[in-house]
Design a protein around this motif. Structure first.
Motif, PDB file in Angstrom:
ATOM      1  N   GLY A   1      41.732   8.995   4.690  1.00  0.00           N
ATOM      2  CA  GLY A   1      42.461   9.157   3.440  1.00  0.00           C
ATOM      3  C   GLY A   1      43.856   9.654   3.716  1.00  0.00           C
ATOM      4  N   THR A   2      44.546  10.074   2.648  1.00  0.00           N
ATOM      5  CA  THR A   2      45.901  10.592   2.785  1.00  0.00           C
ATOM      6  C   THR A   2      45.862  12.109   2.887  1.00  0.00           C
ATOM      7  N   GLY A   3      46.931  12.676   3.473  1.00  0.00           N
ATOM      8  CA  GLY A   3      46.991  14.126   3.643  1.00  0.00           C
ATOM      9  C   GLY A   3      46.028  14.583   4.724  1.00  0.00           C
ATOM     10  N   ILE A   4      45.642  15.867   4.650  1.00  0.00           N
ATOM     11  CA  ILE A   4      44.722  16.427   5.635  1.00  0.00           C
ATOM     12  C   ILE A   4      43.305  16.025   5.263  1.00  0.00           C
TER      13      ILE A   4
ATOM     14  N   GLU B   1      51.053  27.281   0.815  1.00  0.00           N
ATOM     15  CA  GLU B   1      52.426  27.150   1.292  1.00  0.00           C
ATOM     16  C   GLU B   1      52.529  27.281   2.809  1.00  0.00           C
ATOM     17  N   ASP B   2      51.624  28.063   3.402  1.00  0.00           N
ATOM     18  CA  ASP B   2      51.684  28.282   4.852  1.00  0.00           C
ATOM     19  C   ASP B   2      50.710  27.382   5.595  1.00  0.00           C
ATOM     20  N   ILE B   3      50.457  26.180   5.066  1.00  0.00           N
ATOM     21  CA  ILE B   3      49.482  25.285   5.690  1.00  0.00           C
ATOM     22  C   ILE B   3      49.882  24.926   7.115  1.00  0.00           C
ATOM     23  N   GLU B   4      51.187  24.771   7.365  1.00  0.00           N
ATOM     24  CA  GLU B   4      51.644  24.434   8.719  1.00  0.00           C
ATOM     25  C   GLU B   4      51.281  25.539   9.704  1.00  0.00           C
ATOM     26  N   ALA B   5      51.536  26.805   9.315  1.00  0.00           N
ATOM     27  CA  ALA B   5      51.219  27.935  10.196  1.00  0.00           C
ATOM     28  C   ALA B   5      49.717  28.066  10.398  1.00  0.00           C
ATOM     29  N   GLN B   6      48.930  27.805   9.338  1.00  0.00           N
ATOM     30  CA  GLN B   6      47.474  27.899   9.464  1.00  0.00           C
ATOM     31  C   GLN B   6      46.927  26.876  10.447  1.00  0.00           C
TER      32      GLN B   6
ATOM     33  N   VAL C   1      51.024  19.594   0.531  1.00  0.00           N
ATOM     34  CA  VAL C   1      50.850  18.516  -0.428  1.00  0.00           C
ATOM     35  C   VAL C   1      49.799  18.938  -1.449  1.00  0.00           C
ATOM     36  N   GLY C   2      50.081  18.684  -2.716  1.00  0.00           N
ATOM     37  CA  GLY C   2      49.114  18.999  -3.763  1.00  0.00           C
ATOM     38  C   GLY C   2      48.871  20.496  -3.851  1.00  0.00           C
TER      39      GLY C   2
ATOM     40  N   ASN D   1      32.006  24.225   1.982  1.00  0.00           N
ATOM     41  CA  ASN D   1      32.671  25.393   2.560  1.00  0.00           C
ATOM     42  C   ASN D   1      34.019  25.676   1.923  1.00  0.00           C
ATOM     43  N   LEU D   2      34.751  24.618   1.551  1.00  0.00           N
ATOM     44  CA  LEU D   2      36.132  24.787   1.098  1.00  0.00           C
ATOM     45  C   LEU D   2      36.355  24.391  -0.352  1.00  0.00           C
ATOM     46  N   GLY D   3      35.419  23.657  -0.940  1.00  0.00           N
ATOM     47  CA  GLY D   3      35.630  23.174  -2.297  1.00  0.00           C
ATOM     48  C   GLY D   3      36.494  21.921  -2.299  1.00  0.00           C
ATOM     49  N   ASP D   4      37.084  21.645  -3.456  1.00  0.00           N
ATOM     50  CA  ASP D   4      37.861  20.414  -3.610  1.00  0.00           C
ATOM     51  C   ASP D   4      39.309  20.555  -3.170  1.00  0.00           C
ATOM     52  N   ASN D   5      39.763  21.787  -2.884  1.00  0.00           N
ATOM     53  CA  ASN D   5      41.172  21.933  -2.512  1.00  0.00           C
ATOM     54  C   ASN D   5      41.409  21.405  -1.099  1.00  0.00           C
TER      55      ASN D   5
END
Length: 673
Positions: free
Chosen positions: A67-70, A171-176, A166-167, A129-133
């Motif tokens: 899919g698109t994104g992560i 905000e710190d997804i890159e660092a995570q 995305v979506g 584990n993470l839900g829909d996000n």
């Protein structure tokens, strides 16, 4: 280009190494152990770099979410296990009735023969584990795929490196993502499979950049260049594949991914592999034999086997060391209580023994940072108390005026021909009384140290006591009560020691200087200082110059005239007054030193007898008498929840380490070479 050469016999033996690591991984997964860093291949790449296509080409089946994104939001630990074809297996055993299948750790005893179900289960477990996000989690999903078409491998697929949220991504997804990747590739026993597309500049490859941070010399990094068929017309990746742009020590392998059109039309992976080989033969004929998905799979398998071979001796040493450490920790936690009476008596006896040993200086755990126990008590007696007594001036706070006033008060209305003994006793008792305060303070300091020993024994000497908080608190309470009960007795005895010295001034003490000798000595010194008979003459003249009623009156230093007007007296002492004053001073000093020496010796003895030794002798019987009661046993020996949980975790870890040690021991030495 990295090249591995081994004899067929050696390769056959080494092929058992990857299954061995897989077994070790399964053992440690049950306890969530991170103390053992197992050899594995970590796949790192940016989003849409072709990671999923590379992994699917190694398996030969479509099973990863797209899919698109992560899309990959949790690490996927993928174990590939080579098995015999179904027909051969059916001849030997009645096992799984499928040519290829998969299993998940979180779905025990469930077989997934349909790879679309594996696809859906990965998505479902991620959402559980993470839900829909679109957030990420470092908790891995463990998948094992059995197939006769795969080589034995262990890979870890990580979320793709992203730059912009995305979506509903944080905000710190890159660092995570980078933090998660670094936590896996920092393992010195891991190999890094860096995936970069051919249609982008390798100099800006995020995957290579992260790999260089933890693998500076490149000994653990293999580069895979994907999408060779998507390069601009008139360009190729020959220089990159030959390592002339960015050299990579383990090698650079080019592959051709399936296009989105191929995926949409459900083009099979075997067909894609044939088309890949045809493309490589046309565009990179000199490198065709060292490129492609098949070559990548063989290279990864060989690299991992050799890497495991190099890591295995260190791994065995690590497992052995940790087994010893966890066995020691388990011994400290002890076993669950079965015999309450015996356990309580054992703990109480051990505590009493440790307490007494700390006083005697024979404790097992000896502090090196500060004095404690008997050493501290010795310091109090001989340094603190002894030096305090030595610093007391025998004549401190006693002026010549006080001495002469005492002499006059002791003679009444009659002038004294000799120094009255009553004045000496009065003044020396006043000085002896000053020894009581430091003596009582000495008792207080020893009592405080005996209190500190309780905590010392609880924290260091009796580890088993920490398992039972109520028993620990009860023991502290009993010992504190015993000390509190003995403190007034000791204080009273020390007070009596000073009172005994005050009760009788023994002027016949062998070390006391006779008053007559002191008087003769003082007279002799004055005779040498004066010229014969002028002494008494000068004394008489001096006395005539001073009003008789001026000294020792109720208002010291003043004379009362007939009009009751105060007149200030200012004069020098007469020779007789000086002589009397000096005699008293010498006698007081001599006797005070005798008493001080006695107090300095007797107070520590009294403290040891009435406090320290008494507590040592009666501690165990006091503890048993207060605590050894059938109605209290179970209540006192209730373990803390933390202790019970930690013992269970340590026991599980020890069991896993012992299993791991057995698995490693199964590998014969010849398998390593």
């Amino acid at each position: 280009m990295f090249c591995l050469t081994s004899s067929p016999r050696s390769i056959g033996r080494m092929e058992t190494l990857i299954p061995t690591i897989n077994r070790l991984q399964e053992v440690f997964l049950t306890v969530g152990a991170e103390v053992i860093q197992l050899p594995q291949i970590v796949v790192v790449g940016s989003q849409s770099s072709g990671k999923s296509s590379v992994l699917e080409s190694l398996v030969g089946r479509d099973f990863l979410p797209r899919g698109t994104g992560i899309v990959t939001r949790r690490p996927l630990v993928l174990q590939l296990v080579n098995v015999a074809p179904l027909q051969e297996r059916q001849k030997i055993e009645n096992g799984v009735k499928a040519e290829e299948w998969g299993t998940f750790l979180h779905c025990k005893n469930q077989i997934f023969a349909d790879f679309q179900e594996i696809h859906r289960e990965i998505e479902a477990e991620t959402e559980r584990n993470l839900g829909d996000n679109k957030g990420i989690s470092p908790e891995p999903i463990y998948l094992k795929i059995f197939s006769p078409k795969v080589l034995n491998l262990t890979l870890v697929d990580l979320p793709g490196i992203t730059k912009v949220p995305v979506g509903d991504q944080p905000e710190d997804i890159e660092a995570q993502v980078q933090e998660m990747i670094l936590s896996f590739i920092s393992n010195p026993n891991s190999l890094i499979l860096s995936v970069s597309p051919a249609n982008s500049d390798l100099a800006t490859s995020d995957a290579l950049k992260l790999a260089r941070e933890v693998d500076t010399d490149g000994r653990r990094t293999l580069l895979v260049v994907t999408k060779l068929d998507l390069m601009d017309a008139g360009t190729d990746a020959l220089e990159v594949l030959l390592g002339r742009v960015i050299p990579v020590r383990l090698g650079i392998i080019g592959v051709v991914n399936r296009s989105q059109h191929d995926i949409n039309t459900q083009k099979s992976l075997p067909d894609s592999t044939r088309d890949e080989q045809a493309f490589l033969q046309r565009h990179y004929p000199s490198l065709a034999s060292r490129s492609g998905s098949r070559y990548l799979a063989k290279t990864l398998s060989r690299l991992l086997m050799h890497h495991i071979r190099d890591c295995l001796p260190q791994l065995k040493t690590r497992v052995t060391t940790l087994s010893s450490q966890y066995q020691a920790r388990l011994n400290d936690y002890g076993q669950p209580v079965e015999d309450y009476s015996a356990t309580l008596l054992q703990i109480v006896t051990k505590f009493a023994s440790d307490y007494c040993n700390t006083i005697e200086g024979t404790a097992r755990y000896i502090q090196t940072s500060e004095l404690c126990g008997g050493a501290r008590i010795c310091y109090i007696f001989h340094e603190t108390f002894g030096r305090t007594l030595q610093s007391i001036d025998p004549l401190g706070g006693l002026s010549e005026l006080d001495i002469l006033t005492a002499i006059r008060n002791a003679t009444g209305p009659r002038p004294a021909l000799f120094v009255p003994e009553v004045s000496f006793e009065l003044l020396v008792k006043r000085q002896i009384k000053r020894l009581e305060e430091p003596s009582m303070r000495c008792v207080e300091l020893v009592h405080e140290e005996l209190q500190r020993i309780i905590q010392h024994c609880s924290s260091y000497s009796t580890q088993e006591l920490l398992r039972f908080p109520k028993l620990h608190d009860s023991i502290v309470e009993v010992v504190t009560g015993l000390l509190r009960k003995r403190l007034p007795v000791t204080n009273e005895m020390v007070h009596h020691l000073v009172s005994i010295e005050l009760a009788y001034i023994n002027t016949k003490h062998p070390d006391f200087t006779d008053a007559g000798q002191v008087s003769a000595s003082v007279n002799s010194q004055q005779a040498e200082a004066l010229d014969g008979g002028k002494c008494w003459k000068n004394e008489k003249v001096a006395e005539e110059r001073v009003p008789a009623a001026g000294f020792g009156s109720p208002s010291k230093g003043r004379s009362i005239n007939l009009l009751d007007a105060a007149v200030t007296v200012s004069r020098k002492l007469s020779a007789k007054e000086q002589r009397d004053c000096e005699i008293i001073q010498r006698l007081i000093k001599c006797y005070f030193l005798i008493v001080r020496k006695s107090i300095q010796d007797s107070v520590p003895k009294a403290v040891m007898h009435f406090l320290v030794n008494f507590v040592k002798e009666h501690l165990q019987s006091e503890l048993v008498g207060k605590l050894y009661k059938q109605s209290l046993l179970q209540e006192l020996l209730i373990e803390s929840q933390d202790t019970a949980q930690q013992r269970t975790e340590v026991a599980q870890m020890l069991e896993a380490l012992q299993k791991a040690n057995n698995i490693i021991s199964e590998i014969r030495e010849t398998h390593l070479w």
